[in-house]
Design an enzyme around this catalytic site. Structure first.
Site, PDB file in Angstrom:
ATOM      1  N   ASP A  93       0.852  -1.183   0.000  1.00 10.59           N
ATOM      2  CA  ASP A  93       0.000   0.000   0.000  1.00 10.59           C
ATOM      3  C   ASP A  93       0.893   1.239   0.000  1.00 10.59           C
ATOM      4  OD1 ASP A  93       0.897   0.335   2.614  1.00 10.59           O
ATOM      5  OD2 ASP A  93      -0.916  -0.503   3.491  1.00 10.59           O
ATOM      6  N   ASP A 268      -7.623  -7.593   0.815  1.00 15.44           N
ATOM      7  CA  ASP A 268      -6.643  -7.761   1.895  1.00 15.44           C
ATOM      8  C   ASP A 268      -7.324  -7.411   3.205  1.00 15.44           C
ATOM      9  OD1 ASP A 268      -5.352  -5.073   3.296  1.00 15.44           O
ATOM     10  OD2 ASP A 268      -6.308  -4.645   1.380  1.00 15.44           O
TER      11      ASP A 268
END
Length: 377
Positions: A93, A268
């Site tokens: 991320d 996720d």
């Protein structure tokens, strides 16, 4: 569309999709669940267990890794795969969410977000360009653009300002990614809170810029499931059919199966390992709290039909004992059991889509969850 395409759509069933994403470190079967290895480790699990459970790709966190041990250090040591021992694909991320939620004294302006580390108070800056640089230093297969994530509920003005800023940062992120190694990918992130027209505007803007894949961010932050699903329905039809779609931070098995039904390919969440550390198992019967006294004298396993050895080998009584005693083994076993369940669920989803039977699978799975756990002994 100016970004190369590494995604192959293999089958559809309604809006549900199954495909294959090719990365520099191997293929990823979709729908895919990415376990979260925040700081370069999977809490309570060895990487071989993560792989044996059926995991194709894991998630690493830019914010935590850039603070400790540092992106430049990891690069000098050969990148995340060599550094950690996980030899498969990695998505990182951008660090934006963690800056907004963890960092001290943060300030957002057009150029960057400045903040103080939650570890030592050191003043730092994260710009779209630096976020991309850090992810490339880490050796990510899939990098994410820097965005500003506004927690819901929020005022429309705040949501729109952050969405527009995130679009401008998306353009800068793409320019910064131009020097990335071949085969590496950059995903744009659709924002817009719970406001349909803002979500649509964000998605259209990202498609115009052109990315390898597209994420939906700013959800799974406390809003009702119905709101999350409604926002997926606003965004997914705008996104290109031939690109992967990633719903960030999601979620429960029910969230995943409902999102797949609406065209999502990647997920996720920290939930499997976090809940495992707190004594909760995910199974085909739903969530099971091993702290409950009903398990104290039960010699039966969590699920005698599970393909994962730990799920069918250890008694509920033993797992209850480990959890109540605070033994590390309890957290370890439940974490691997949960990751294995999530991966089995995604495998079953892929098979159902390929066979044109997703609707039946979805109905039967939800019915089994609703039925609940086996009766106490």
């Amino acid at each position: 569309m100016t970004a190369a395409n590494y995604f192959e759509l293999l089958a559809t069933d309604g809006d549900a999709r199954t495909g294959r994403l090719t990365t520099p470190h191997g293929p990823v079967r979709t729908p895919a669940f990415m376990p979260v290895g925040t700081a370069g480790a999977m809490k309570g699990m060895h990487w071989r267990e993560v792989r044996d459970a059926g995991t194709d790709i894991v998630l690493g966190n830019t914010y935590h890794l850039m603070l400790r041990p540092g992106a430049e250090r990891i690069a000098a040591l050969g990148g995340l795969q060599k550094f950690t021992g996980w030899n498969g694909p990695v998505l990182t991320d951008s660090g934006g969410f963690q800056v907004m939620s963890l960092a001290q004294l943060r300030k957002v302006d057009e150029r960057a977000v400045t903040f103080r580390s939650h570890i030592d108070g050191l003043a730092l800056e994260l710009s779209p360009e630096r976020a991309v640089e850090v992810q490339l230093l880490l050796g990510s297969d899939i990098s994410m653009q820097l965005d500003e994530c506004v927690r819901l509920p929020a005022e429309r003005g705040d949501i729109e300002r952050a969405m527009r800023l995130s679009l401008r940062w998306a353009e800068r992120s793409k320019r910064a990614f131009a020097a990335a190694p071949e085969g590496c990918m950059l995903f744009g992130i659709a924002q817009g809170g719970d406001i349909p027209e803002l979500r649509q505007s964000s998605a259209r803007g990202l498609v115009e810029i052109g990315f390898h894949g597209y994420a939906i961010g700013g959800l799974a932050v406390g809003e009702p499931q119905a709101v999350m699903l409604a926002m997926i329905e606003e965004v997914a039809p705008i996104l290109p059919q031939d690109r992967p779609r990633y719903l960030m931070g999601v979620g429960t098995p029910e969230d995943m199966i409902e999102a797949v039904a609406r065209g999502i390919d990647m997920f996720d969440c920290v939930m499997p390992t976090r809940n495992g550390r707190h004594g909760v198992a995910f199974t085909r019967f739903g969530q099971i709290n091993l702290r409950n006294a009903r398990h104290a004298d039960d010699p039966r396993p969590l699920d005698e039909e599970s393909p994962w050895p730990s799920t069918r080998s250890y008694s509920r009584a033993y797992l209850h004992h480990l959890v109540k005693s605070g033994e590390t083994l309890g957290a370890m076993l439940l974490s691997e059991i949960n990751i294995a369940y999530y991966q089995q669920l995604t495998q079953d989803i892929r098979c159902a889509i390929a066979q044109g039977a997703f609707a039946d699978f979805r109905e039967q799975t939800r019915a089994q969850w609703a039925k609940g756990d086996i009766a106490p002994r």
